[in-house]
Motif scaffolding. Structure first.
Motif, short mmCIF file in Angstrom:
data_model
loop_
_atom_site.label_atom_id
_atom_site.label_comp_id
_atom_site.label_asym_id
_atom_site.label_seq_id
_atom_site.Cartn_x
_atom_site.Cartn_y
_atom_site.Cartn_z
N PRO B 41 -15.02 -33.14 -9.02
CA PRO B 41 -15.62 -31.83 -8.68
C PRO B 41 -16.09 -31.73 -7.23
O PRO B 41 -16.02 -30.66 -6.62
CB PRO B 41 -16.80 -31.69 -9.65
CG PRO B 41 -16.98 -33.00 -10.30
CD PRO B 41 -15.72 -33.77 -10.15
N MET B 42 -16.53 -32.85 -6.64
CA MET B 42 -16.95 -32.82 -5.23
C MET B 42 -15.77 -32.52 -4.30
O MET B 42 -15.91 -31.89 -3.26
CB MET B 42 -17.60 -34.15 -4.83
CG MET B 42 -19.06 -34.26 -5.19
SD MET B 42 -20.07 -32.94 -4.43
CE MET B 42 -20.17 -33.53 -2.73
N LEU B 43 -14.58 -33.01 -4.70
CA LEU B 43 -13.37 -32.71 -3.94
C LEU B 43 -13.14 -31.20 -3.93
O LEU B 43 -12.88 -30.59 -2.89
CB LEU B 43 -12.19 -33.41 -4.63
CG LEU B 43 -11.08 -34.04 -3.82
CD1 LEU B 43 -11.61 -35.21 -3.04
CD2 LEU B 43 -9.96 -34.51 -4.74
N GLY B 44 -13.28 -30.58 -5.12
CA GLY B 44 -13.08 -29.14 -5.24
C GLY B 44 -14.10 -28.35 -4.45
O GLY B 44 -13.74 -27.44 -3.69
N ILE B 45 -15.37 -28.73 -4.56
CA ILE B 45 -16.42 -27.93 -3.93
C ILE B 45 -16.38 -28.09 -2.40
O ILE B 45 -16.63 -27.15 -1.66
CB ILE B 45 -17.81 -28.29 -4.53
CG1 ILE B 45 -18.73 -27.06 -4.55
CG2 ILE B 45 -18.51 -29.40 -3.82
CD1 ILE B 45 -18.49 -26.09 -5.64
#
Lengths: 126, 229
Positions: B41-45
């Motif tokens: 999710p950190m990659l996405g955000i």
């Protein structure tokens, strides 16, 4: 994402709150701030204009012409600021989704290679 | 600094497309075991933040604007290889959906902003941080190195871009290099401010989400949390 990975994320409330707040900030920037950004040419474009090589790009037909949202303006929207804000909204979710796909692809690659190693190497203990 | 179609000749964009494609494959391989419920999710955000922030052109000198690049931010937060992949995603989406940067120049743009502005600048940052943290706290060393090398990331990327334009025969190097470096030295100040502020905020709120912060890396922090709970 495996059951374990996804459920660990769902249990991590602190992380979910952080991600949610970050998404709110991102959407405010992309939708409500971006319409007021400077519309002057950027560093490369300006220098290309000054040094006389901008026509090289202007005379070239773009190779990819099927962009659904050319130049950060949703087509068919009269108001420029609204068109830009909407393009920001669309772009944030496309980028988010694309990055999640890449993350999952890398994760899947890891699982795949691990399985292969386990299959080809010595019999595992389990 | 997104190069459009027409600025680079085929040998230049062909070579850089191959280099960037190879680096992308290697990056996927490098991060394969690090992907977990925090990093995915950190990659996405992070990618979404960089996309949004890149839309916010700020005026610099003389009718010119600049915008955030984000390569150092991505690398400092996620580690160099995951950070590089985030830049690939952002540039790909901008090229395919928003006509920002030409398709033939995509490899060059990934090279300039992902390899030079991301990977290379990250390793310079990394060694500077290691040196500085002997003299000061890890936190101060991280923030100071972030500020300095996010400025460098923009300037180094603009140097790479100038060299590619010159090699393509588009414009002589002695003409384009001083012009590009001059304007990007100004844009880099904006880059340094934004990157340092965002890293400082994340470091304050969730130090475990800053991968280059040597106190527990993401995987270990998770295990520690699990043990504690």
């Amino acid at each position: 994402m495996s059951e374990g990975t996804l459920s660990r994320l769902m249990k991590n409330r602190g992380l979910l709150i952080f991600l949610g707040l970050a998404l709110v900030v991102i959407l405010v920037l992309a939708v409500f701030v971006s319409p007021w950004a400077s519309s002057s040419p950027d560093g490369l474009e300006k220098k290309a204009e000054e040094k006389g090589f901008l026509d090289k790009a202007e005379e070239t037909e773009p190779v990819w012409t099927r962009s659904p949202v050319p130049d950060y303006a949703v087509p068919g929207v009269e108001n420029d600021r609204v068109a830009t804000g909407l393009s920001g909204l669309v772009g944030v979710f496309i980028t988010l989704a694309a990055a999640l796909v890449i993350g999952l692809a890398a994760w899947g690659l890891g699982r795949l290679l691990k399985k292969k190693d386990a299959g080809s190497g010595e019999p595992s203990e389990t | 600094m997104h190069i459009p179609d027409g600025f680079l000749d085929p040998k230049t964009w062909g070579t850089l497309t191959a280099a960037s494609a190879g680096t992308t494959g290697y990056a996927l391989y490098k991060v394969r075991e690090k992907m977990d419920e925090k990093l995915i999710p950190m990659l996405g955000i992070t990618a979404a933040f960089i996309f949004a922030a890149q839309m916010l052109n700020f005026p610099v000198a003389g009718g010119t604007s600049g915008h955030f690049l984000g390569a150092m931010l991505a690398c400092v937060l996620l580690g160099p290889w995951a950070g590089f992949l985030v830049m690939v995603v952002v540039l790909l989406v901008q090229c395919l959906f928003f006509t920002d940067g030409g398709l033939t120049a995509l490899g060059a743009n990934v090279f300039n902003m992902g390899v030079i502005g991301g990977l290379l600048s990250y390793y310079l940052f990394y060694y500077a941080k290691a040196l500085l943290s002997r003299a000061t706290s890890e936190r101060s060393a991280l923030l100071a190195s972030t500020a300095v090398f996010s400025w460098f990331s923009v300037v180094l990327a603009s140097i790479a871009c100038s060299v590619e334009l010159a090699v393509s025969g588009t414009v002589p190097l002695r003409t384009v290099l001083p012009a590009m470096v001059g304007v990007h030295a100004l844009i880099g100040i904006g880059e340094a401010i934004i990157t340092t502020v965002v890293v400082a905020v994340v470091l304050q709120a969730r130090p475990d989400l800053v991968c280059s912060y040597s106190a527990p890396p993401i995987a270990q922090a998770l295990t520690a949390e699990e043990v504690a709970s």
